[in-house]
Design a protein around this motif. Structure first.
Motif, PDB file in Angstrom:
ATOM      1  N   PRO A 125      37.792 -35.165  18.901  1.00 56.88           N
ATOM      2  CA  PRO A 125      37.717 -35.505  20.321  1.00 56.88           C
ATOM      3  C   PRO A 125      36.529 -34.831  21.007  1.00 56.88           C
ATOM      4  CG  PRO A 125      39.359 -33.800  20.016  1.00 56.88           C
ATOM      5  CD  PRO A 125      38.804 -34.134  18.646  1.00 56.88           C
ATOM      6  N   TRP A 126      35.813 -35.602  21.771  1.00 57.65           N
ATOM      7  CA  TRP A 126      34.745 -35.087  22.630  1.00 57.65           C
ATOM      8  C   TRP A 126      35.338 -34.871  24.014  1.00 57.65           C
ATOM      9  CZ3 TRP A 126      29.642 -33.876  21.584  1.00 57.65           C
ATOM     10  CH2 TRP A 126      29.229 -34.109  20.267  1.00 57.65           C
TER      11      TRP A 126
ATOM     12  N   THR B 180      38.846 -36.695  27.361  1.00 58.08           N
ATOM     13  CA  THR B 180      38.841 -36.318  25.952  1.00 58.08           C
ATOM     14  C   THR B 180      38.956 -37.601  25.143  1.00 58.08           C
ATOM     15  OG1 THR B 180      39.931 -34.222  26.434  1.00 58.08           O
ATOM     16  CG2 THR B 180      39.999 -34.970  24.158  1.00 58.08           C
ATOM     17  N   GLY B 181      38.013 -37.785  24.196  1.00 56.93           N
ATOM     18  CA  GLY B 181      38.066 -38.990  23.373  1.00 56.93           C
ATOM     19  C   GLY B 181      36.835 -39.134  22.512  1.00 56.93           C
ATOM     20  N   GLU B 182      36.576 -40.349  22.072  1.00 58.67           N
ATOM     21  CA  GLU B 182      35.452 -40.652  21.190  1.00 58.67           C
ATOM     22  C   GLU B 182      34.125 -40.474  21.915  1.00 58.67           C
ATOM     23  OE1 GLU B 182      35.678 -41.164  17.878  1.00 58.67           O
ATOM     24  OE2 GLU B 182      37.788 -40.708  18.201  1.00 58.67           O
TER      25      GLU B 182
ATOM     26  N   LEU C 286      29.036 -32.409  27.854  1.00 56.55           N
ATOM     27  CA  LEU C 286      29.817 -32.893  26.730  1.00 56.55           C
ATOM     28  C   LEU C 286      30.066 -31.733  25.775  1.00 56.55           C
ATOM     29  CD1 LEU C 286      27.979 -36.215  25.851  1.00 56.55           C
ATOM     30  CD2 LEU C 286      30.252 -35.996  26.843  1.00 56.55           C
ATOM     31  N   GLU C 287      31.281 -31.635  25.268  1.00 54.91           N
ATOM     32  CA  GLU C 287      31.632 -30.607  24.287  1.00 54.91           C
ATOM     33  C   GLU C 287      32.403 -31.251  23.154  1.00 54.91           C
ATOM     34  OE1 GLU C 287      33.867 -27.436  26.077  1.00 54.91           O
ATOM     35  OE2 GLU C 287      32.219 -26.839  27.385  1.00 54.91           O
ATOM     36  N   ASN C 288      32.220 -30.726  21.963  1.00 57.18           N
ATOM     37  CA  ASN C 288      32.960 -31.225  20.808  1.00 57.18           C
ATOM     38  C   ASN C 288      33.751 -30.081  20.229  1.00 57.18           C
ATOM     39  OD1 ASN C 288      33.882 -32.166  18.305  1.00 57.18           O
ATOM     40  ND2 ASN C 288      32.058 -33.339  17.971  1.00 57.18           N
TER      41      ASN C 288
END
Length: 109
Positions: free
Chosen positions: A26-27, A74-76, A107-109
């Motif tokens: 999730p990103w 939160t998602g792709e 953006l965070e991963n």
């Protein structure tokens, strides 16, 4: 990336190894606090950009104000990039003369 493979003593073979970058989720899209946007702006922007209910957007407005950041999606990766771009291009808060642009989001991963 290249790796070596020794099938016989003293003989080295080059083998290509492909490392696939991780783009899966999730990103997270993180909204950051500042002093140039009102609660009303945050709520309206989140309702528009993230399709949040007024109640959920209000909770994020409280969270970003108190914790200085809030995760609004939160998602792709592709969807996260879309949300991120919409937030950072939303524009200034017309209620505040000190507001010169959109809120900051990352953006965070």
């Amino acid at each position: 990336m290249l790796a070596t493979n020794s099938s016989q003593p003293g003989v080295l073979e080059e083998t290509e190894v492909f490392v696939k970058p991780t783009f899966s989720g999730p990103w997270k899209v993180v909204l950051w606090d500042d002093d140039h946007h009102t609660y009303d702006y945050v709520i309206e922007m989140l309702m528009d950009v993230c399709q949040m209910s007024i109640e959920k957007a209000f909770q994020h407005a409280i969270e970003v104000d108190t914790l200085k950041r809030t995760i609004v999606f939160t998602g792709e990766l592709e969807h996260a990039e879309f949300i991120h771009e919409r937030i950072i291009s939303y524009g200034p808060d017309p209620r505040m003369t000190s507001s010169k642009g959109s809120m900051t989001a990352t953006l965070e991963n």
